[in-house]
Design an enzyme around this catalytic site. Structure first.
Site, short mmCIF file in Angstrom:
data_model
loop_
_atom_site.label_atom_id
_atom_site.label_comp_id
_atom_site.label_asym_id
_atom_site.label_seq_id
_atom_site.Cartn_x
_atom_site.Cartn_y
_atom_site.Cartn_z
CG PHE A 234 57.33 31.84 76.70
CD1 PHE A 234 57.91 31.49 75.49
CD2 PHE A 234 56.34 32.81 76.71
CE1 PHE A 234 57.52 32.10 74.31
CE2 PHE A 234 55.94 33.43 75.54
CZ PHE A 234 56.53 33.07 74.34
CG ASP B 133 52.91 27.42 79.77
OD1 ASP B 133 52.56 26.78 78.75
OD2 ASP B 133 53.09 28.65 79.77
CE1 TYR C 83 51.10 30.55 69.66
CE2 TYR C 83 49.02 31.26 70.63
CZ TYR C 83 50.40 31.25 70.64
OH TYR C 83 51.09 31.93 71.61
CE LYS C 84 53.76 28.50 71.35
NZ LYS C 84 54.11 28.87 72.72
NE ARG D 178 61.95 27.64 69.24
CZ ARG D 178 60.84 28.10 69.78
NH1 ARG D 178 60.55 27.81 71.03
NH2 ARG D 178 60.00 28.85 69.09
#
Ligand code: PLP
Length: 408
Positions: free
Chosen positions: A128, A205, A230-231, A379
């Site tokens: 990322f 991560d 928040y995922k 995705r």
């Protein structure tokens, strides 16, 4: 060929976690939300909880709430995340800052503690962007060399990939547990062991795995980890991240943003800084209390469902997505960009086609919400507690329909 929608309905009817679907707020006009891996949905009781928080905890208790509950919240919430989702005993996890800031703190701390001759930081070239950018900056600051790993983009990083780059020069290896593009799941215990074998530290991560893929951070000997809330932890936009730092490293590493909240005695207001001896040392300043509210209900839900139950449903959803892909999308020339083996996959499935930018726009207009990733990937993020099998297949069929009408 059984009808895909019938199969999905049967799977939903037999889903032991199906009752939880109703715990989330309705989104009028949305028929399939397939982006819970980017922004989890709010629980139904969040509006009321937020209102009560403003009225009571803040509005009535006022500053007394710091003593009564908020001072300890970053550590208490960290312990809960550790227990419910990470396999981490208390006293090693805190909630603070953003993932980016926590990555900075931990990278800097790890490189600062590197032994003689250990001058390399290893990072995956496809990680990322924020992880890569931070590694670039921190390596430059510490005068170290950044070594890039370039694994197979669909299969993800393997133990052999890691063994090929680590050496007596490696200070730290930093990787994502689940790849944000392909969804590839790395072998955390195996890779961590290979990195330790080389005498280096390992940082994971967990942004795309926390709350959906069980881990055993303590048992697997992980040194450091960070992740988003928040995922799959549904903490809401910009909710603070978490960091894990193994007990026996807490006295050895120094993080660089030393503020009053990480000091040994917060209220000593003394002339000099001395770091706290416990996990509070990773904090810097006043924590974002309001943004720590929403994730608490989701942690309750995951605890009820158990993280292994959540993982089982995740596999069932991604299996069905791959089956739907095989039946209706592969014939249209769509590529599968995620691993086929469910044990090598996180909770999203990525598919590719040159028309997907336009297809995504069409889908969003129709209330089908996956996300588009450059250059031509869609995705399908399947957040197990809030996503049904029917929703998953509705999304797959909508991609087919949009692709067919786009081609015409
Ligand atoms: C989502 C994500 C981030 C986000 O970092 P923020 O500081 O919250 O913007 C970082 N790393 C990975 C791997 C991610 O998936």
């Amino acid at each position: 060929m059984t009808d895909l929608l019938d199969t999905a309905r049967a799977l939903d009817a037999a889903d032991p976690l199906g009752a939880h679907l109703d715990a989330f707020l309705d989104a009028p006009g949305v028929t399939a939300y397939l982006d819970g891996n980017s922004l989890g949905r709010p629980l139904r009781d969040i509006p009321e909880k937020l209102a009560a928080f403003v009225r009571e905890d803040w509005g009535t208790r006022l500053i007394r709430s710091w003593d009564e509950q908020w001072m300890a919240l970053p550590m208490e919430l960290g312990d809960r995340i550790g227990r419910v989702a990470l396999g981490a005993a208390a006293g090693q996890t805190v909630v603070a800052d953003s993932t980016s800031v926590l990555i900075y703190k931990l990278l800097r701390a790890a490189l600062g503690a590197a032994g003689e001759g250990r001058t390399e930081l290893v990072m995956e070239a496809g990680n990322f962007p924020t992880d890569r950018f931070l590694a670039e900056g921190v390596a430059a600051e510490a005068g170290m060399t950044l070594r890039w790993l370039e694994p197979d983009p669909v299969r993800g990083v393997t133990i052999a990939d890691v063994e090929a780059v680590v050496s007596e020069r490696t200070a730290l290896v930093s990787l994502s547990h689940v790849d944000y593009r392909s969804g590839a799941l790395s072998d955390m215990p195996g890779i961590t062991a290979a990195v330790h074998e080389a005498g280096a530290l390992m940082m994971w991560d967990l942004c795309h795995s926390a709350g959906v893929i069980p881990t055993q951070l303590d048992a697997w000997g992980v040194d450091m980890a960070v992740g988003c809330t928040y995922k799959y932890l549904n903490g809401g936009p910009g909710s603070p991240a978490f960091a894990y730092l193994r007990h026996d490293l807490q006295g050895l590493l120094r993080q660089p943003i030393q503020g009053w909240w990480s000091a040994a005695d917060i209220f000593a207001m003394g002339p000099e800084y001395a770091p706290s001896g416990d996990i509070r040392q990773l904090l810097s300043g006043t924590p974002p209390v309001t943004s720590m509210l929403a994730m608490q209900g989701m942690l309750d839900l995951i605890e009820q469902a158990t993280i292994d139950g959540v993982r089982a449903k995740s596999s069932s959803l991604t299996d069905l997505a791959v089956r739907g892909y095989d039946e209706v999308l592969a014939p249209l020339g769509v590529r599968l960009l995620s691993p086929r083996d469910p044990d090598l996959r996180g909770s999203h499935v990525t598919i590719g086609h040159p028309d997907f930018r336009e297809v995504t726009q069409r889908l969003w207009a129709d209330g089908i919400i996956p996300d588009f990733r450059f250059p031509d990937g869609i995705r399908l993020g399947l957040s197990p507690l809030s996503t049904s099998h029917v929703e998953t297949i509705t999304g797959i069929l909508a991609v087919r329909d949009a692709l067919e009408s786009h081609g015409r």
